[in-house]
Design an enzyme around this catalytic site. Structure first.
Site, PDB file in Angstrom:
ATOM      1  N   LYS A  13       0.835  -1.214   0.000  1.00 61.80           N
ATOM      2  CA  LYS A  13       0.000   0.000   0.000  1.00 61.80           C
ATOM      3  C   LYS A  13       0.864   1.257   0.000  1.00 61.80           C
ATOM      4  O   LYS A  13       0.629   2.181  -0.758  1.00 61.80           O
ATOM      5  CB  LYS A  13      -0.891   0.056   1.266  1.00 61.80           C
ATOM      6  CG  LYS A  13      -1.810  -1.118   1.433  1.00 61.80           C
ATOM      7  CD  LYS A  13      -2.664  -0.980   2.698  1.00 61.80           C
ATOM      8  CE  LYS A  13      -1.861  -1.004   3.979  1.00 61.80           C
ATOM      9  NZ  LYS A  13      -1.177  -2.269   4.270  1.00 61.80           N
ATOM     10  N   ARG A  88      -9.231   1.375   8.868  1.00 60.76           N
ATOM     11  CA  ARG A  88      -8.812   0.007   9.147  1.00 60.76           C
ATOM     12  C   ARG A  88      -9.878  -0.762   9.902  1.00 60.76           C
ATOM     13  O   ARG A  88      -9.688  -1.930  10.197  1.00 60.76           O
ATOM     14  CB  ARG A  88      -7.588   0.077  10.033  1.00 60.76           C
ATOM     15  CG  ARG A  88      -6.325  -0.243   9.319  1.00 60.76           C
ATOM     16  CD  ARG A  88      -5.247  -0.238  10.382  1.00 60.76           C
ATOM     17  NE  ARG A  88      -4.148  -1.017  10.001  1.00 60.76           N
ATOM     18  CZ  ARG A  88      -3.063  -0.516   9.427  1.00 60.76           C
ATOM     19  NH1 ARG A  88      -2.981   0.748   9.143  1.00 60.76           N
ATOM     20  NH2 ARG A  88      -2.080  -1.311   9.139  1.00 60.76           N
ATOM     21  N   ARG A 127      11.920  -6.083   4.433  1.00 58.18           N
ATOM     22  CA  ARG A 127      11.697  -4.638   4.319  1.00 58.18           C
ATOM     23  C   ARG A 127      12.650  -3.882   5.236  1.00 58.18           C
ATOM     24  O   ARG A 127      12.912  -4.282   6.361  1.00 58.18           O
ATOM     25  CB  ARG A 127      10.262  -4.289   4.717  1.00 58.18           C
ATOM     26  CG  ARG A 127      10.066  -2.772   4.787  1.00 58.18           C
ATOM     27  CD  ARG A 127       8.653  -2.347   4.794  1.00 58.18           C
ATOM     28  NE  ARG A 127       7.911  -2.854   5.915  1.00 58.18           N
ATOM     29  CZ  ARG A 127       6.613  -2.608   6.091  1.00 58.18           C
ATOM     30  NH1 ARG A 127       5.953  -1.889   5.207  1.00 58.18           N
ATOM     31  NH2 ARG A 127       5.976  -3.102   7.129  1.00 58.18           N
ATOM     32  N   ARG A 160      11.648  -2.589  10.970  1.00 62.42           N
ATOM     33  CA  ARG A 160      10.693  -2.033  11.937  1.00 62.42           C
ATOM     34  C   ARG A 160      10.435  -3.032  13.060  1.00 62.42           C
ATOM     35  O   ARG A 160      10.399  -4.243  12.803  1.00 62.42           O
ATOM     36  CB  ARG A 160       9.360  -1.731  11.220  1.00 62.42           C
ATOM     37  CG  ARG A 160       9.307  -0.352  10.635  1.00 62.42           C
ATOM     38  CD  ARG A 160       8.146  -0.097   9.713  1.00 62.42           C
ATOM     39  NE  ARG A 160       6.857  -0.653  10.080  1.00 62.42           N
ATOM     40  CZ  ARG A 160       5.769  -0.535   9.321  1.00 62.42           C
ATOM     41  NH1 ARG A 160       5.825   0.139   8.183  1.00 62.42           N
ATOM     42  NH2 ARG A 160       4.631  -1.071   9.693  1.00 62.42           N
ATOM     43  N   ARG A 171      -0.356  -9.250  13.199  1.00 62.58           N
ATOM     44  CA  ARG A 171      -0.922  -8.174  12.369  1.00 62.58           C
ATOM     45  C   ARG A 171      -1.825  -8.749  11.278  1.00 62.58           C
ATOM     46  O   ARG A 171      -2.847  -8.165  10.939  1.00 62.58           O
ATOM     47  CB  ARG A 171       0.196  -7.334  11.740  1.00 62.58           C
ATOM     48  CG  ARG A 171       0.856  -6.410  12.750  1.00 62.58           C
ATOM     49  CD  ARG A 171       2.178  -5.881  12.243  1.00 62.58           C
ATOM     50  NE  ARG A 171       2.048  -4.980  11.125  1.00 62.58           N
ATOM     51  CZ  ARG A 171       3.066  -4.634  10.332  1.00 62.58           C
ATOM     52  NH1 ARG A 171       4.274  -5.116  10.568  1.00 62.58           N
ATOM     53  NH2 ARG A 171       2.874  -3.801   9.340  1.00 62.58           N
TER      54      ARG A 171
END
Ligand code: AP5
Length: 214
Positions: A13, A88, A127, A160, A171
């Site tokens: 996203k 969300r 990532r 992260r 998540r």
């Protein structure tokens, strides 16, 4: 043009929202980036948000709704915006609709970037994010030019805290329980469009431009 990016954590996203913002000259509003900036600056909001984010949980609706409702009424949003990571939950979506209705506006598109869970864990562990300017990289598909250093601002890039595999799993569960119902919510409003997120990033973007118009 007012666009919502939907999709699981790590679906891409943010990657796509930044390109949409550049191409259509509209602001990119990422609630995750707003929270991370608050955490970095040690604000009260940041301290509260961190306790939820570190566990892979959603920050409570009341901490995010007003923040976005204010943001989308700022001057730079007059020609539209791209929302990344908001709404969300159904209550967030309803609050967004109500805030827009107050100014006689409505969303134009909700784009669901569709990526199966199996692909997500790999993406997240690779990532690397710059906590200073928000740029994201991937150690295999988009590496930084100098290892560990952001191309854009020269700060270190990091994994992260919430990208550790056990947190990503949580998540994903939270996504399926609380965020996926938005797909039907926007289908009913006839603004849902789905793109295949398991293709090269440039092709995902081409599919989005076909929807939004060149
Ligand atoms: P947030 O920052 O919004 O995280 P997220 O939704 O989980 O999404 P991500 O940023 O992890 O992924 P993305 O889909 O943007 O993927 P990206 O483009 O980076 O939120 C973090 C936390 O904040 C939440 O868990 C929650 O606690 C809180 N929060 C935020 N908003 C909230 C709200 N509204 N309400 C309540 N709580 C909220 O891509 C991922 C990786 O894949 C990158 O490395 C990228 O390079 C790579 N990649 C992208 N596209 C491709 C492709 N096509 N092929 C291969 N690799 C790709």
């Amino acid at each position: 043009m007012k666009v919502i990016m939907l999709g699981a954590p790590g679906a891409g996203k943010g990657t796509q929202a930044k390109q949409i913002a550049d191409k259509y000259s509209i602001p990119h509003i990422s609630t995750g980036d707003i929270f991370r900036a608050n955490i970095k600056n040690g604000t009260e909001l940041g301290k509260k948000a961190k306790t939820y984010m570190d566990q892979g949980l959603l920050v409570p609706d009341e901490l995010v709704v007003e923040l976005v409702a204010d943001r989308i009424q700022q001057d730079d949003c007059k020609n539209g915006f791209v929302l990344d990571g908001f709404p969300r939950t159904i209550p967030q979506a309803e609050a967004l609709d109500a805030a827009l209705e107050n100014i006689n506006e409505k969303m134009d598109y909700a784009i669901d970037v569709d990526v199966p869970d199996e692909n997500i864990i790999n993406r997240m562990s690779g990532r690397r994010a710059c906590l200073n300017c928000g740029a994201t990289y991937h150690i295999v598909s988009i590496p930084t030019k100098v290892e560990g250093i952001c191309d854009r601002c020269g700060s270190p890039v990091v994994l992260r805290d919430d990208d550790k595999p056990e947190t990503v799993k949580r998540r994903l569960e939270v996504y399926h329980e609380q965020t996926q119902p938005l797909i039907n919510y926007y289908k009913k409003q006839d603004i849902l469009r789905t793109v295949n997120g398991v293709q090269p990033m440039e092709d995902v973007f081409k599919s989005i431009v076909e929807i939004l118009g060149a």
